[in-house]
Design a protein around this motif. Structure first.
Motif, PDB file in Angstrom:
ATOM      1  N   LEU A 347      38.536  68.526   6.997  1.00 40.92           N
ATOM      2  CA  LEU A 347      39.073  67.785   4.889  1.00 40.92           C
ATOM      3  C   LEU A 347      39.562  66.273   5.192  1.00 40.92           C
ATOM      4  O   LEU A 347      39.823  65.428   4.377  1.00 40.92           O
ATOM      5  CB  LEU A 347      39.104  68.748   3.785  1.00 40.92           C
ATOM      6  CG  LEU A 347      38.580  69.427   2.970  1.00 40.92           C
ATOM      7  CD1 LEU A 347      39.447  70.401   2.596  1.00 40.92           C
ATOM      8  CD2 LEU A 347      37.593  68.526   2.685  1.00 40.92           C
ATOM      9  N   ARG A 348      41.470  67.006   6.071  1.00 40.95           N
ATOM     10  CA  ARG A 348      41.867  65.661   6.695  1.00 40.95           C
ATOM     11  C   ARG A 348      41.513  64.282   7.104  1.00 40.95           C
ATOM     12  O   ARG A 348      41.926  63.040   6.559  1.00 40.95           O
ATOM     13  CB  ARG A 348      42.936  66.675   7.048  1.00 40.95           C
ATOM     14  CG  ARG A 348      43.952  67.366   6.551  1.00 40.95           C
ATOM     15  CD  ARG A 348      44.646  67.557   7.460  1.00 40.95           C
ATOM     16  NE  ARG A 348      46.116  66.530   7.514  1.00 40.95           N
ATOM     17  CZ  ARG A 348      46.783  66.884   7.963  1.00 40.95           C
ATOM     18  NH1 ARG A 348      47.809  68.378   8.490  1.00 40.95           N
ATOM     19  NH2 ARG A 348      47.919  65.839   8.675  1.00 40.95           N
ATOM     20  N   ILE A 349      40.237  64.260   7.829  1.00 42.67           N
ATOM     21  CA  ILE A 349      39.679  63.374   8.674  1.00 42.67           C
ATOM     22  C   ILE A 349      38.884  62.345   7.404  1.00 42.67           C
ATOM     23  O   ILE A 349      39.010  61.739   7.674  1.00 42.67           O
ATOM     24  CB  ILE A 349      38.820  63.973   9.513  1.00 42.67           C
ATOM     25  CG1 ILE A 349      39.421  64.216  10.773  1.00 42.67           C
ATOM     26  CG2 ILE A 349      38.281  62.635  10.312  1.00 42.67           C
ATOM     27  CD1 ILE A 349      39.226  65.163  11.813  1.00 42.67           C
ATOM     28  N   ALA A 350      38.181  63.417   6.535  1.00 44.66           N
ATOM     29  CA  ALA A 350      37.560  62.746   5.682  1.00 44.66           C
ATOM     30  C   ALA A 350      38.497  61.720   4.742  1.00 44.66           C
ATOM     31  O   ALA A 350      37.957  60.636   4.154  1.00 44.66           O
ATOM     32  CB  ALA A 350      36.336  63.830   4.604  1.00 44.66           C
ATOM     33  N   SER A 351      39.261  62.244   4.560  1.00 50.27           N
ATOM     34  CA  SER A 351      40.321  61.993   3.463  1.00 50.27           C
ATOM     35  C   SER A 351      40.809  60.220   4.739  1.00 50.27           C
ATOM     36  O   SER A 351      41.468  60.026   3.909  1.00 50.27           O
ATOM     37  CB  SER A 351      41.590  62.541   2.760  1.00 50.27           C
ATOM     38  OG  SER A 351      41.012  63.746   2.505  1.00 50.27           O
ATOM     39  N   LEU A 352      40.822  60.774   5.446  1.00 53.13           N
ATOM     40  CA  LEU A 352      42.311  59.508   6.090  1.00 53.13           C
ATOM     41  C   LEU A 352      40.739  58.476   6.643  1.00 53.13           C
ATOM     42  O   LEU A 352      41.415  57.733   6.554  1.00 53.13           O
ATOM     43  CB  LEU A 352      42.363  59.824   7.798  1.00 53.13           C
ATOM     44  CG  LEU A 352      43.014  59.614   8.503  1.00 53.13           C
ATOM     45  CD1 LEU A 352      43.837  58.966   7.930  1.00 53.13           C
ATOM     46  CD2 LEU A 352      43.096  60.154  10.466  1.00 53.13           C
TER      47      LEU A 352
END
Length: 386
Positions: A347-352
């Motif tokens: 999820l953090r990679i997607a937000s990034l």
């Protein structure tokens, strides 16, 4: 014949020595009472009392009394033992006391100056201030203020007062005195027995007869700062108001104020200011700046600085303790299962990626953070395989 002559001589001596028949020298003191309101008209049927000038007792008794005739004339008969004494006449007319000039009795028949009396009024229309001095002496604890008024009754009637300020006492003249004034005293023609302080003003209650009076009020004015404003309501028209301050750095400002330079009084230099023709009803504002003020007390500043330092140490200690209790990035996910950690990282990679697509993050920072997150996911996969 010889015996008859002797008898006549003895009888003559006897008659001369009889009580009450001895010749007594007498002194006469006369004068006249006139009405100053009615252009000097004679005032008849009035009792006039004679007092000794040297007596200062309030309850002194008169030496003699007389009643005026239709011409206003009165006459005192005094014993010759009072020769060279000083006396003055007094009369009470329309509930007001009048005193004549002191007079030295140095001859058998003496004539006094006319004793002038006036009819009364309750109107202050003829009351004015011909000159007023405000003497301001700055000090470390405040101001010492001396107000000197030259009060004038320009009419031909005695002003007996308007506003009632105490039981059987009516104000004939009033002087502003602040509510926080200290050590208030009166002098000149103003007497403490006949003065009443009410509603921020000191009221004179003695009748104001035609002519001049000098009324003086002195008091201490506490001042907290290096500046002060004197607000005064002018009740009576004032021809001249002088402000005198011992030569210093004090700056004075007021409407209509004119600097008059330096005035030397008894060897002391005063800064002299003047305001002329102040109308009755004027609200006068006198501003003073550059006052000495109280000397610095270093005790409280030192305690304040010490308190600030102690509070800073306490705050720093609390901050350090909270920092030591704060979890490090390495163990944020320590209590989560590996599958949940992998989900959070994705999820953090997607937000990034979204931030990079919108141009809200620099490419270098984006690539570095994305690589770090992917490395973490691969590490989790290796741990799960083992």
């Amino acid at each position: 014949m010889k015996h008859i002559s002797s008898l006549i001589f003895v009888c003559t001596i006897f008659v001369l020595l009889l009580p009450g028949r001895t010749a007594k020298a007498e002194l006469w003191l006369s004068g006249r009472v006139v009405n100053g309101t009615d252009d000097g008209r004679a005032v008849g049927k009035q009792k006039v009392l004679l007092y000794e000038s040297s007596s200062v007792a309030n309850d002194q008794k008169p030496l003699s009394e007389a009643t005026t005739d239709h011409k206003g004339t009165f006459r005192f008969r005094l014993a010759d033992s009072l020769i060279n004494g000083s006396f003055y006449p007094a009369i009470r007319f329309q509930q007001v006391d009048y005193h004549g000039q002191s007079f030295k009795l140095d001859q058998k028949e003496s004539l006094l100056d006319d004793l002038v009396v006036y009819e009364t009024t309750d109107s202050d229309a003829n009351i004015a201030v011909s000159m007023q001095h405000v003497i301001i002496t700055p000090g470390t604890d405040g101001l010492k203020i001396k107000d000197v008024y030259f009060v004038q009754n320009t009419g031909k009637r005695t002003f007996t007062g308007g506003e009632q300020v105490a039981a059987d006492k009516f104000s004939t003249f009033s002087i502003p005195v602040p509510a926080d004034a200290e050590n208030v005293s009166v002098s000149g023609d103003l007497m403490s027995c006949c003065s009443v302080v009410k509603d921020g003003r000191l009221h004179e209650t003695m009748p104001l007869k035609p002519g001049y009076r000098q009324e003086i009020v002195t008091y201490d004015q506490p001042v907290r700062d290096r500046s002060f404003v004197m607000n005064r309501h002018v009740v009576y028209p004032t021809a001249v108001l002088d402000i005198l301050i011992p030569d210093s750095a004090v700056v004075v400002q007021a409407a209509g104020l004119v600097g008059m330079g330096t005035l030397n009084i008894k060897g002391l230099n005063y800064s002299h200011y003047k305001i002329e023709q102040i109308a009755a009803g004027t609200n006068l504002r006198i501003s003073l700046a550059g006052l000495p003020g109280k000397p610095m007390d270093f005790k409280w500043p030192v305690l304040l600085v010490a308190g600030i330092i102690i509070m800073a140490f306490i705050a720093y200690g609390i901050w350090r303790r909270r920092q030591s209790e704060k979890p490090s990035p390495a163990n944020i996910y320590a209590n989560l299962p590996p599958s949940k950690v992998r989900e959070v990282l994705l999820l953090r990679i997607a937000s990034l990626d979204d931030l990079a697509a919108d141009g809200k993050i620099e490419q270098e920072a984006y690539q570095s953070e994305r690589a770090r997150l992917k490395e973490r996911i691969l590490l989790l996969a290796d741990l799960a395989a083992k």
